[in-house]
Design a protein around this motif. Structure first.
Motif, PDB file in Angstrom:
ATOM      1  N   ASP A  62       0.695  -1.081   0.048  1.00 43.31           N
ATOM      2  CA  ASP A  62       0.055   0.052   0.000  1.00 43.31           C
ATOM      3  C   ASP A  62       0.818   1.050  -0.068  1.00 43.31           C
ATOM      4  N   GLU A  63       0.371   2.182  -0.821  1.00 48.07           N
ATOM      5  CA  GLU A  63       1.253   3.506  -0.913  1.00 48.07           C
ATOM      6  C   GLU A  63       1.391   4.035   0.358  1.00 48.07           C
ATOM      7  N   HIS A  64       0.552   4.287   1.221  1.00 46.80           N
ATOM      8  CA  HIS A  64       0.859   4.949   2.609  1.00 46.80           C
ATOM      9  C   HIS A  64       1.741   4.135   3.398  1.00 46.80           C
ATOM     10  N   TRP A  65       1.845   2.908   3.218  1.00 47.62           N
ATOM     11  CA  TRP A  65       2.508   1.874   4.378  1.00 47.62           C
ATOM     12  C   TRP A  65       3.797   1.927   4.159  1.00 47.62           C
ATOM     13  N   PHE A  66       4.492   2.912   3.168  1.00 41.65           N
ATOM     14  CA  PHE A  66       5.895   3.038   3.106  1.00 41.65           C
ATOM     15  C   PHE A  66       6.333   4.246   4.328  1.00 41.65           C
ATOM     16  N   VAL A  67       5.995   3.814   5.313  1.00 40.57           N
ATOM     17  CA  VAL A  67       6.206   4.774   6.529  1.00 40.57           C
ATOM     18  C   VAL A  67       7.694   5.248   6.739  1.00 40.57           C
ATOM     19  N   ASN A  68       7.849   6.403   7.154  1.00 39.24           N
ATOM     20  CA  ASN A  68       9.009   6.926   7.639  1.00 39.24           C
ATOM     21  C   ASN A  68       9.152   7.541   9.100  1.00 39.24           C
ATOM     22  N   GLU A  69       9.977   7.305   9.853  1.00 42.00           N
ATOM     23  CA  GLU A  69      10.124   7.794  11.099  1.00 42.00           C
ATOM     24  C   GLU A  69       8.958   7.233  11.946  1.00 42.00           C
ATOM     25  N   SER A  70       8.293   5.888  11.910  1.00 41.69           N
ATOM     26  CA  SER A  70       7.344   5.357  12.791  1.00 41.69           C
ATOM     27  C   SER A  70       8.048   5.000  13.958  1.00 41.69           C
ATOM     28  N   PRO A  71       7.784   5.553  14.988  1.00 41.99           N
ATOM     29  CA  PRO A  71       8.395   5.138  16.466  1.00 41.99           C
ATOM     30  C   PRO A  71       8.208   3.720  16.598  1.00 41.99           C
ATOM     31  N   LEU A  72       9.371   2.986  17.098  1.00 36.46           N
ATOM     32  CA  LEU A  72       9.298   1.600  17.583  1.00 36.46           C
ATOM     33  C   LEU A  72       9.568   1.790  19.328  1.00 36.46           C
ATOM     34  N   PRO A  73       9.028   0.915  19.914  1.00 38.71           N
ATOM     35  CA  PRO A  73       9.017   0.697  21.315  1.00 38.71           C
ATOM     36  C   PRO A  73      10.638   0.239  21.677  1.00 38.71           C
ATOM     37  N   GLY A  74      11.024   0.985  22.666  1.00 41.79           N
ATOM     38  CA  GLY A  74      12.558   0.704  23.083  1.00 41.79           C
ATOM     39  C   GLY A  74      13.285   1.558  22.116  1.00 41.79           C
ATOM     40  N   GLY A  75      12.750   2.543  21.323  1.00 47.59           N
ATOM     41  CA  GLY A  75      13.532   3.355  20.644  1.00 47.59           C
ATOM     42  C   GLY A  75      13.915   2.985  18.878  1.00 47.59           C
ATOM     43  N   GLY A  76      14.078   4.107  18.224  1.00 46.07           N
ATOM     44  CA  GLY A  76      14.398   3.680  16.850  1.00 46.07           C
ATOM     45  C   GLY A  76      13.158   3.892  16.077  1.00 46.07           C
ATOM     46  N   TYR A  77      13.083   3.715  14.692  1.00 46.65           N
ATOM     47  CA  TYR A  77      12.074   4.199  13.891  1.00 46.65           C
ATOM     48  C   TYR A  77      11.786   3.014  12.698  1.00 46.65           C
ATOM     49  N   GLU A  78      10.669   2.657  12.476  1.00 43.19           N
ATOM     50  CA  GLU A  78      10.461   2.067  11.213  1.00 43.19           C
ATOM     51  C   GLU A  78      10.552   2.974  10.017  1.00 43.19           C
ATOM     52  N   SER A  79      11.387   2.890   9.208  1.00 41.82           N
ATOM     53  CA  SER A  79      11.649   3.890   8.032  1.00 41.82           C
ATOM     54  C   SER A  79      11.898   3.082   6.577  1.00 41.82           C
ATOM     55  N   TRP A  80      11.171   3.334   5.734  1.00 35.25           N
ATOM     56  CA  TRP A  80      11.328   3.049   4.314  1.00 35.25           C
ATOM     57  C   TRP A  80      12.058   3.762   3.373  1.00 35.25           C
ATOM     58  N   PRO A  81      12.977   3.624   3.035  1.00 32.17           N
ATOM     59  CA  PRO A  81      13.742   4.661   2.204  1.00 32.17           C
ATOM     60  C   PRO A  81      13.601   4.636   0.542  1.00 32.17           C
ATOM     61  N   LEU A  82      12.509   4.062   0.348  1.00 31.32           N
ATOM     62  CA  LEU A  82      11.972   4.072  -0.855  1.00 31.32           C
ATOM     63  C   LEU A  82      10.393   4.305  -0.797  1.00 31.32           C
ATOM     64  N   ARG A 117      15.198  -5.283  13.094  1.00 30.01           N
ATOM     65  CA  ARG A 117      13.800  -4.900  12.351  1.00 30.01           C
ATOM     66  C   ARG A 117      13.212  -6.061  11.864  1.00 30.01           C
ATOM     67  N   PHE A 118      13.327  -7.194  12.663  1.00 30.30           N
ATOM     68  CA  PHE A 118      12.589  -8.462  12.383  1.00 30.30           C
ATOM     69  C   PHE A 118      11.077  -8.136  12.705  1.00 30.30           C
ATOM     70  N   SER A 119      10.268  -8.830  11.607  1.00 29.39           N
ATOM     71  CA  SER A 119       8.954  -9.078  11.858  1.00 29.39           C
ATOM     72  C   SER A 119       8.449 -10.410  11.364  1.00 29.39           C
ATOM     73  N   GLY A 120       7.185 -10.554  11.749  1.00 32.08           N
ATOM     74  CA  GLY A 120       6.624 -11.811  11.210  1.00 32.08           C
ATOM     75  C   GLY A 120       5.458 -11.146   9.961  1.00 32.08           C
ATOM     76  N   ASN A 121       5.427 -10.037   9.636  1.00 33.76           N
ATOM     77  CA  ASN A 121       4.588  -9.351   8.567  1.00 33.76           C
ATOM     78  C   ASN A 121       3.075  -9.417   9.045  1.00 33.76           C
ATOM     79  N   GLY A 122       3.031  -9.445  10.471  1.00 33.73           N
ATOM     80  CA  GLY A 122       1.727  -9.490  11.273  1.00 33.73           C
ATOM     81  C   GLY A 122       0.949 -10.715  10.870  1.00 33.73           C
ATOM     82  N   ASP A 123       1.718 -11.762  10.480  1.00 35.51           N
ATOM     83  CA  ASP A 123       0.989 -13.233  10.285  1.00 35.51           C
ATOM     84  C   ASP A 123       0.059 -13.654  11.505  1.00 35.51           C
ATOM     85  N   LEU A 124      -1.173 -14.009  11.187  1.00 34.96           N
ATOM     86  CA  LEU A 124      -1.796 -14.606  12.427  1.00 34.96           C
ATOM     87  C   LEU A 124      -2.914 -15.314  11.650  1.00 34.96           C
TER      88      LEU A 124
END
Length: 823
Positions: A110-130, A321-328
Motif C-alpha cells: 500500500d502506498e501510504h504504508w511506506f512509512v518514515n520515522e514510525s516510532p518503535l518501542p525501545g527506541g528507533g524508527y521504522e523507515s522505508w528509504p523508498l 527490524r525483524f517482523s513476522g509481517n503480522g501473520d496470524l
C-alpha cells in the motif's frame, strides 16, 4: 543455511571467475539471476535445496516424513521448520524458494504504508528509504514476467461467503492477482486440467504443466504445474539466456572480499543419495565480482552474522527490524445459514479452489482517510482435500456414537436372524455428513505489526528475540475483525491454538538485514547494496525494514528488480591479482604458511617428561571493528556482545618449562563468540607464563589459531599484565585478559624476548576486533581443581610449577615494596 565444519585443511583453489554468484533462488535471487544474465552477465545460482518438477511434491505420509530440511539428519526436503522465542515459522528449501509453497498472491504494498520515522518501542524508527512510486515500474515488470490472474470462478463457496461477509461489514474486499494459470491461453475460458503451452524460453524441468485443478494444494507444492513459480518463469528464462548456471543442492557456507575487490565464496554440494557423507562434505570455492544474498530472511541473516568477522564496517543494524509481517491464523467453525428462509449448515468447502482467492483490507492511520491503528489484510486460507479427513477424525464426540450404532446394527443383524446384505446406509451413517469440515474455513491475517524483533547467534545457531506484547494491539484488532466475519457467517471463531501460549506462526519472516537511508539504520542502501561492502547485495525478505503489510512476495521481487537495474548501471570488478597482500608470515587459510611457535611440547631426550596441565575458563565482552580492548569492551557491554573460552594449558617437560624464560605451554580447547559465528575450535595454541617485560612487569601471553564455523582463519591474541601498582591488585591482574582477534593465522614472533604485548596497533587492518575477558570467582575455584600431572615425577613437578607461579607473584608485588621500604 548450515555452517562450515572448519578444520585445518587449506582452502581449495577457486573455480573460474564469474560476474555474479546468487545465493538462493526465491523472489529476490531468481529475479536478480534473470535480470543480470539476460544482459550478458555470467551468473551462478547456488540453491541449497532440490529442484521440484510437477509431480514430485510429497503427498503420502512416507513422502511427507522425508519432506523436511535438515541435512545433518539426512533430510533434504522442501520444508524448513523453525521454533523461536514468541513464534513458529515455516520456510522453503528448493529451487524457486518460497514460490514453491506460497499462496500465489502478488499484491503491491500500500502506498501510504511506506512509512518514515514510525516510532518503535525501545527506541528507533521504522523507515522505508523508498516509495511506492519508486517501485511501480518494477512491480509491473515482475507481474508481466510471472503472469497473474484474478480468481475467475463465481461458484466457489468459500469465496462467495467471505466476500459477502466483508461487504456486509463495510470492508474493502477484492480478488487479488494470483500467480496461477487458470486458462491454457490468454482470452480462453478457464478450465481445470488443461495443458499449458511452454513459453518461448522453454521450461527448466522439461515437463508438461496443466491449468489449476482447484485442489487447494498450493502450499504443499503444485503437482500440476499450474502455479507460475519462479522455476517455471524467471529461472527458466535465466537458463535460456545461456549465461546462467543453476546449481541445486549447492549450499554457501562462507564468503569474504579478496584483496582485488572480488569475492571468494565457499560452498558445499549436498548428496541426498549418500546422507551419511553430509558431515564430511568437501568445501569448494568460487570467485565473483558481485555476491548477491537471497537465501531468505533466516538464511541471509544467518550468513551475514556467521561471516561478520570478515566484513569490517558492517552496520550494527544487522539482525534488527525483524517482523513476522503480522501473520496470524484464525478459524471459522460450523458456519450456518442466517437468513430466515434458509436453515442448517453453510457450506464453505475450504479445500476447493487455490489456497487464497479473496483479500479483505482494513485501513491504517497512515492512510489519512480516517482509519486508525495499523492496517492489515485478511484472506481465505484454503487447504488440501485430505485435511478434511483429519478434521472429521478429530470430532471424537460425534464419531464414537456413530461407530457404536454401526457396530450394534451389524451385531443385531447377525445374532437375531436379520437377512440384510446391503449395508450401504449403515456405512453412510458411520461416515456422517462431514459437516464439520464442510462448514469450516481457516483465515490468514497479515499486516503492519511492529518490527522490533532482533536476530542473533546463540551458541552458533540462529535465534530470534521477538515478543507478541509490543504488537498485541495490532493482533487484537485482526482477531476482532475475524470474529466479526464469523458472526456474519453464523460461525464459531477459534483462535490459533498457539495463541494461548503467546505465540504466532509466520510464513513471512522479514528483516534482519534491513535497508536504510544510511549505515546507522540499515545494513543495505535503498538499492540493496550492503554499506561498506562493495559488490555485496541483499535482495530478499531480510532487506525489508519493516512489514510489507500484504503478502510480501511481489515487493521483494520488485526491490530485487530495482537493485538489479542499479547493478547493471555500475562497474564490475575484474581480478587483477589472485591473492591479497598480507604481512609476512600471515596465513589467510587454515593450515597455510608459517609453522611458528615455541617447542612447548617437545619431549627432551633421556626419558619420559613430567607435564602439568590445568583448565582455564574466561568470559567477557568482544566487539568487531575496534582494535583497542578497553574501548571495545565498553561498546560490547552496551550491546551484550560476549566472548568466552575454555582452554587446557599443558607445559612441556616441567623442568624445561621452569628453566626457560619464555615458559612455553600448549593451549587446546575452544573459543565461543557469536560475532565470530559461534564455537571455534583451537587448532593450535601457544601460552607463555610470566614473561619478564621489565623489572616490575610480567606478561602472560596467549595466541590461538582458530577457524570460525564459517571457515574463516582467525588468530586470537591476548595478554595478562602482572605489575606492581597502587594497592595489592594481584587478583585483577591475573584474571584480566586483554585480547584482539586477527585476520588469518598469524604466528608468534621469533624470538619472543625481549617481550612486548602481542597486540597489534588498534588501527592495523589485520585487527578484526578486540575486548576483555575475565575469570569469575567460581570459575577460578573450579580451575584450582583441574591441575593434573603426567609422567614419573608428578607430585614434585606440580610443586615446581607452583613455586614458579608464587615466586613470580612475590617478585612482582611484594619484593619491590620491601625494597622501597628498606633503609
Amino acid at each position: 543455511m548450515g555452517g562450515a565444519d572448519g578444520g585445518g585443511a587449506s582452502s581449495p583453489p577457486a573455480e573460474d571467475f564469474v560476474d555474479a554468484v546468487v545465493v538462493g533462488s526465491g523472489f529476490g535471487g531468481s529475479v536478480a539471476a534473470h535480470r543480470l544474465s539476460e544482459q550478458g552477465k555470467h551468473v551462478v545460482v547456488m540453491e541449497r535445496g532440490r529442484a521440484y518438477p510437477p509431480g514430485s511434491f510429497a503427498r503420502t505420509p512416507s513422502e511427507f516424513g522425508q519432506a523436511l530440511w535438515d541435512p545433518s539428519a539426512g533430510l533434504h526436503g522442501l520444508f524448513n521448520a523453525w521454533t523461536m522465542r514468541g513464534l513458529e515459522s515455516l520456510v522453503s528449501s528448493g529451487l524457486g524458494g518460497g514460490s514453491l509453497i506460497y499462496a500465489n498472491v502478488l499484491l503491491r504494498k500500500d502506498e501510504h504504508w511506506f512509512v518514515n520515522e514510525s516510532p518503535l518501542p525501545g527506541g528507533g524508527y521504522e523507515s522505508w528509504p523508498l516509495t511506492r512510486e519508486d517501485l511501480e515500474p518494477h512491480y509491473q515488470r515482475v507481474e508481466d514476467m510471472i503472469g497473474t490472474a484474478t480468481y475467475p470462478y463465481t461458484d466457489t463457496p468459500k469465496t462467495e461467503a467471505l466476500e459477502g461477509a466483508a461487504r456486509a461489514l463495510g470492508l474493502s474486499v477484492e480478488r487479488p492477482p494470483l500467480a496461477v494459470t487458470f486458462a491454457s491461453r490468454s482470452g480462453e475460458v478457464p478450465a481445470p486440467g488443461r495443458g499449458i503451452p511452454a513459453p518461448d524460453y522453454g521450461n527448466y524441468h522439461g515437463r508438461p504443466r496443466r491449468t489449476c485443478t482447484l485442489c487447494g494444494e498450493c502450499d504443499i507444492g503444485c503437482n500440476e504445474g499450474a502455479k507460475n513459480t519462479l522455476d517455471h518463469t524467471y529461472l527458466s528464462a535465466a537458463q535460456a539466456s545461456g549465461n546462467c548456471d543453476i546449481r541445486p543442492l549447492h549450499e554457501v557456507r562462507t564468503f569474504r572480499r579478496d584483496g582485488d575487490g572480488t569475492w571468494l565464496v565457499r560452498y558445499v554440494v549436498h548428496t541426498p543419495d549418500q546422507p551419511s557423507a553430509t558431515a564430511d562434505l568437501a568445501e569448494r570455492v568460487i570467485r565473483c565480482s558481485r555476491l548477491i544474498l537471497a537465501a531468505g530472511t533466516f538464511g541471509t541473516t544467518f550468513l551475514l552474522l556467521r561471516n561478520r568477522a570478515t566484513l569490517p564496517g558492517l552496520s550494527h543494524a544487522l539482525g534488527t527490524r525483524f517482523s513476522g509481517n503480522g501473520d496470524l491464523m484464525g478459524f471459522l467453525m460450523n458456519a450456518t445459514q442466517l437468513a430466515s428462509d434458509l436453515q442448517g449448515p453453510r457450506r464453505m468447502l475450504g479445500s476447493t479452489g487455490p489456497v487464497i482467492t479473496t483479500a479483505i483490507r482494513v485501513g491504517d492511520a497512515a492512510d489519512g482517510d480516517g482509519s486508525t491503528g495499523r492496517g492489515y489484510y485478511i484472506e481465505d486460507a484454503g487447504y488440501p482435500g485430505f485435511i478434511n479427513w483429519l478434521m472429521e477424525a478429530s470430532q471424537i464426540r460425534s464419531a464414537v456414537p456413530r461407530l457404536a450404532q454401526f457396530a450394534a446394527r451389524i451385531v443385531a443383524n447377525r445374532l437375531f436372524g436379520g437377512h440384510r446384505t446391503d449395508i450401504s446406509s449403515d456405512l453412510a451413517a458411520l461416515l456422517g455428513t462431514g459437516s464439520f469440515s464442510e462448514t469450516s474455513l481457516p483465515l490468514l491475517g497479515m499486516g503492519r505489526d511492529i518490527p522490533d524483533g532482533r536476530m542473533f547467534l546463540r551458541d552458533g545457531r540462529l535465534a530470534v528475540d521477538w515478543t507478541l506484547s509490543t504488537s498485541r494491539v495490532y493482533f487484537d484488532r485482526v482477531q476482532s475483525t475475524m470474529r466479526d466475519l464469523a458472526d456474519q457467517l453464523g460461525a464459531d471463531y477459534r483462535e490459533n491454538p498457539l495463541w494461548m501460549a503467546q505465540r504466532v506462526i509466520t510464513v513471512h519472516p522479514l528483516g534482519g538485514a534491513p535497508m536504510g537511508a544510511h549505515a546507522g539504520v540499515g545494513v543495505c542502501d535503498p538499492y540493496s547494496a550492503v554499506y561498506g561492502q562493495p559488490g555485496l547485495h541483499v535482495v530478499d525478505g531480510s532487506a525489508m525494514p519493516g512489514p510489507v503489510g500484504t503478502n510480501p512476495a511481489l515487493t521483494i521481487a520488485a526491490c530485487a528488480d530495482r537493485a538489479s537495474e542499479r547493478m547493471l548501471e555500475g562497474l564490475w570488478a575484474r581480478p587483477v591479482v589472485r591473492a591479497a597482500a598480507r604481512p609476512a608470515g600471515v596465513s589467510r587459510h587454515p593450515g597455510e604458511g608459517h609453522d611458528g611457535g615455541a617447542g612447548a611440547g617437545v619431549v627432551p631426550s633421556g626419558g619420559v617428561p613430567t607435564r602439568v596441565s590445568f583448565t582455564e575458563r574466561m568470559k567477557g565482552n568482544f566487539a568487531l571493528g575496534l582494535g583497542d580492548p578497553r574501548q571495545a569492551n565498553a561498546q560490547a557491554r552496551l550491546r551484550d556482545q560476549r566472548m568466552m573460552f575454555e582452554l587446557t594449558i599443558t607445559t612441556g617437560d616441567v623442568d624445561g618449562f621452569v628453566a626457560d624464560p619464555a615458559h612455553p605451554g600448549v593451549a587446546t580447547g575452544y573459543l565461543d563468540a557469536d560475532l565470530l559465528g559461534g564455537r571455534c575450535e583451537v587448532e593450535r595454541g601457544w601460552f607463555n607464563l610470566f614473561m619478564q617485560q621489565d623489572a616490575t612487569r610480567r606478561l602472560m601471553l596467549y595466541r590461538l589459531f582458530l577457524t570460525s564455523p564459517g571457515g574463516v582463519a582467525l588468530t586470537f591474541v591476548g595478554f595478562k599484565e602482572v605489575h606492581d601498582g597502587p594497592g595489592l591488585d594481584v587478583w585483577q591482574d591475573t584474571t584480566t585478559l586483554y585480547v584482539q582477534v586477527l585476520d588469518g593465522h598469524v604466528p608468534p614472533p621469533e624470538p619472543l624476548l625481549p617481550v612486548q604485548t602481542p597486540l597489534l596497533k588498534p588501527q592495523d587492518p589485520t585487527v578484526l576486533g578486540a575486548g576483555i575477558l575475565y575469570i569469575q570467582p567460581l570459575d577460578f575455584a573450579k580451575q584450582l581443581t583441574t591441575f593434573t600431572t603426567s609422567g614419573p615425577d608428578g607430585g614434585a613437578g606440580l610443586l615446581r610449577f607452583g613455586r614458579l607461579f608464587l615466586d613470580s607473584l612475590w617478585e612482582t608485588y611484594l619484593a619491590p615494596s620491601r625494597t622501597a621500604g628498606a633503609p
